[in-house]
Scaffold this active site. Structure first.
Site, mmCIF file in Angstrom:
data_model
loop_
_atom_site.group_PDB
_atom_site.id
_atom_site.type_symbol
_atom_site.label_atom_id
_atom_site.label_comp_id
_atom_site.label_asym_id
_atom_site.label_seq_id
_atom_site.Cartn_x
_atom_site.Cartn_y
_atom_site.Cartn_z
ATOM 1 N N TYR A 1 0.844 -1.227 0.051
ATOM 2 C CA TYR A 1 0.021 -0.081 -0.091
ATOM 3 C C TYR A 1 0.855 1.203 0.010
ATOM 4 O O TYR A 1 2.102 1.337 0.155
ATOM 5 C CB TYR A 1 -1.026 0.002 1.208
ATOM 6 C CG TYR A 1 -0.360 0.397 2.488
ATOM 7 C CD1 TYR A 1 0.423 -0.458 3.217
ATOM 8 C CD2 TYR A 1 -0.467 1.494 3.155
ATOM 9 C CE1 TYR A 1 1.025 -0.221 4.401
ATOM 10 C CE2 TYR A 1 0.062 1.837 4.460
ATOM 11 C CZ TYR A 1 0.809 1.042 4.930
ATOM 12 O OH TYR A 1 1.444 1.232 6.156
ATOM 13 N N LYS B 1 6.479 -1.858 1.862
ATOM 14 C CA LYS B 1 5.179 -1.132 2.710
ATOM 15 C C LYS B 1 3.989 -2.192 2.207
ATOM 16 O O LYS B 1 3.059 -2.216 1.725
ATOM 17 C CB LYS B 1 5.183 0.192 1.962
ATOM 18 C CG LYS B 1 4.211 0.906 2.947
ATOM 19 C CD LYS B 1 4.387 2.517 2.709
ATOM 20 C CE LYS B 1 3.118 3.380 3.367
ATOM 21 N NZ LYS B 1 3.152 3.493 4.654
ATOM 22 N N GLU C 1 12.259 3.130 14.487
ATOM 23 C CA GLU C 1 11.268 4.320 13.751
ATOM 24 C C GLU C 1 9.899 4.017 14.546
ATOM 25 O O GLU C 1 9.791 3.177 15.594
ATOM 26 C CB GLU C 1 10.968 3.849 12.500
ATOM 27 C CG GLU C 1 10.395 2.575 11.862
ATOM 28 C CD GLU C 1 9.905 2.342 10.521
ATOM 29 O OE1 GLU C 1 9.742 3.257 10.013
ATOM 30 O OE2 GLU C 1 9.907 1.124 10.077
ATOM 31 N N LEU D 1 11.137 1.646 7.101
ATOM 32 C CA LEU D 1 10.308 2.085 5.939
ATOM 33 C C LEU D 1 11.182 3.355 5.518
ATOM 34 O O LEU D 1 11.429 4.137 6.319
ATOM 35 C CB LEU D 1 8.862 2.376 6.239
ATOM 36 C CG LEU D 1 8.318 2.859 4.843
ATOM 37 C CD1 LEU D 1 8.093 1.548 3.796
ATOM 38 C CD2 LEU D 1 6.923 3.417 5.223
HETATM 39 N N1 PDD Z 1 2.822 5.208 7.472
HETATM 40 N N2 PDD Z 1 7.455 4.156 8.938
HETATM 41 C C1 PDD Z 1 6.326 3.514 8.782
HETATM 42 C C2 PDD Z 1 6.573 2.031 9.497
HETATM 43 C C3 PDD Z 1 5.066 3.801 8.375
HETATM 44 O O1 PDD Z 1 4.046 3.066 8.407
HETATM 45 C C4 PDD Z 1 5.381 5.117 7.742
HETATM 46 C C5 PDD Z 1 4.085 5.886 7.208
HETATM 47 C C6 PDD Z 1 6.450 5.727 7.850
HETATM 48 C C7 PDD Z 1 6.440 7.480 7.268
HETATM 49 O O2 PDD Z 1 6.591 7.177 5.805
HETATM 50 P P1 PDD Z 1 6.026 8.517 5.096
HETATM 51 O O3 PDD Z 1 6.910 9.499 5.267
HETATM 52 O O4 PDD Z 1 6.332 7.867 3.546
HETATM 53 O O5 PDD Z 1 4.754 8.510 5.293
HETATM 54 C C8 PDD Z 1 7.421 5.345 8.493
HETATM 55 C C9 PDD Z 1 1.741 5.723 6.810
HETATM 56 C C10 PDD Z 1 1.195 7.002 6.722
HETATM 57 C C11 PDD Z 1 0.359 4.843 7.160
HETATM 58 O O6 PDD Z 1 0.819 3.603 7.437
HETATM 59 O O7 PDD Z 1 -0.644 5.319 7.328
#
Ligand code: PDD
Length: 286
Positions: free
Chosen positions: A32, A148, A180, A204
């Site tokens: 996703y 992801k 993270e 991620l």
């Molecule tokens: N999540 N690390 C993890 C485990 C994440 O699920 C996310 C983002 C990030 C930040 O990534 P980005 O800057 O590309 O949004 C880091 C999204 C927002 C979610 O699962 O809803």
């Protein structure tokens, strides 16, 4: 409610129905993306689509749309959403073969594709002024956190522990390293240096993280290190913040029962957050 994009058609959300044999449902076999738009303009869409393509390639699902087709879908979702700040959710699963079998279907079947939009809830002024609390929890995830994947059980269990403890985010700790958040990347200011975990299989590669690292390096005013943050060093940090597409730079002013630095959002966070907001305003379509 805004229509969703489902397997090539635009339909009302209640008409988008997935088979009980869909591999996303049975195995969590899919990936996703979450792509933001602010003031009706997409932010970082190209980077998100690149990450989507990579996640799909890593698990051998053929990207169902070209980038141009994805952009057309994103543009329509942003235009039709009744909010200026929009979060777009994309999910692609391996589809619905006739029989449940762990191995990938051969020949492959058409993937199941969903894209939908919802308003981004603004972070409350109280959080922006006072910062948020995070708790630390063991990282129970797998060894390919760079994909992801929709397999989010460890992430949701971590986040639920945070909610139960009255905190906003959970910081995941693996083998003594703070990696993270359950849904965000982690930054700490320790001895005047800004530190975040290096890219690799245990985090991620956040689009917000990568943009921020690039911004800080371009500015050249603050030492920027991509290296592991030992769990105990986290408590020596003068500032901590977490990044994600829908929350930008979220200041963390308490971790477990400890105040971070002064206990209020720090100056480095304030400056970087300001500069990041400028970056968002400056862009054309990216
Ligand atoms: N999540 N690390 C993890 C485990 C994440 O699920 C996310 C983002 C990030 C930040 O990534 P980005 O800057 O590309 O949004 C880091 C999204 C927002 C979610 O699962 O809803």
């Amino acid at each position: 409610m805004t229509q969703v994009f489902f397997n090539g058609d635009w339909v009302a959300p209640e008409q988008a129905k997935v088979s009980v044999f869909d591999r996303g449902f049975l195995f969590g076999d899919g990936v996703y993306e979450v792509i933001p738009a602010f003031n009706k303009k997409l932010f970082g869409a190209a980077d998100h689509l690149t990450r989507l393509a990579r996640s799909l390639a890593e698990i051998d699902i053929i990207n169902p749309l070209t980038d141009a087709q994805w952009h057309a879908v994103l543009d329509r979702l942003v235009a039709e959403c009744d909010s200026d700040d929009v979060s777009i959710y994309i999910q692609v699963s391996r589809g619905t073969p006739p029989k449940r079998d762990h191995a990938y279907p051969n020949p492959p079947v058409a993937p199941t594709v969903l894209a939908s939009a919802s308003p981004i809830a603004p972070v409350s002024p109280a959080i922006r002024e006072q910062g948020a609390r995070a708790i630390t929890v063991p990282d129970w995830r797998w060894q390919r956190c760079d994909i992801k994947s929709v397999n989010l059980l460890p992430n949701i269990m971590a986040r639920q522990q945070a909610v139960a403890a009255g905190a906003m985010e959970a910081i995941l700790v693996r083998e003594g390293i703070a990696l993270e958040g359950a849904a965000s990347n982690l930054f700490a200011v320790i001895d005047g240096e800004l530190i975040t975990a290096p890219l690799g299989p245990h985090i991620l590669g956040g689009v917000t993280r990568n943009r921020l690292v690039a911004m800080v390096r371009t500015q050249g005013q603050l030492p920027m290190l991509e290296c592991p943050i030992p769990f105990d060093r986290l408590f020596d940090a003068s500032e901590v913040f977490m990044t994600s597409s829908t929350r930008d730079l979220l200041p963390i002013t308490r971790i477990n029962e400890h105040a971070v630095g002064s206990g209020l959002p720090g100056e480095i966070w304030a400056t970087l957050n300001h500069d990041f907001q400028q970056l968002k305003l400056q862009r054309d379509r990216v």
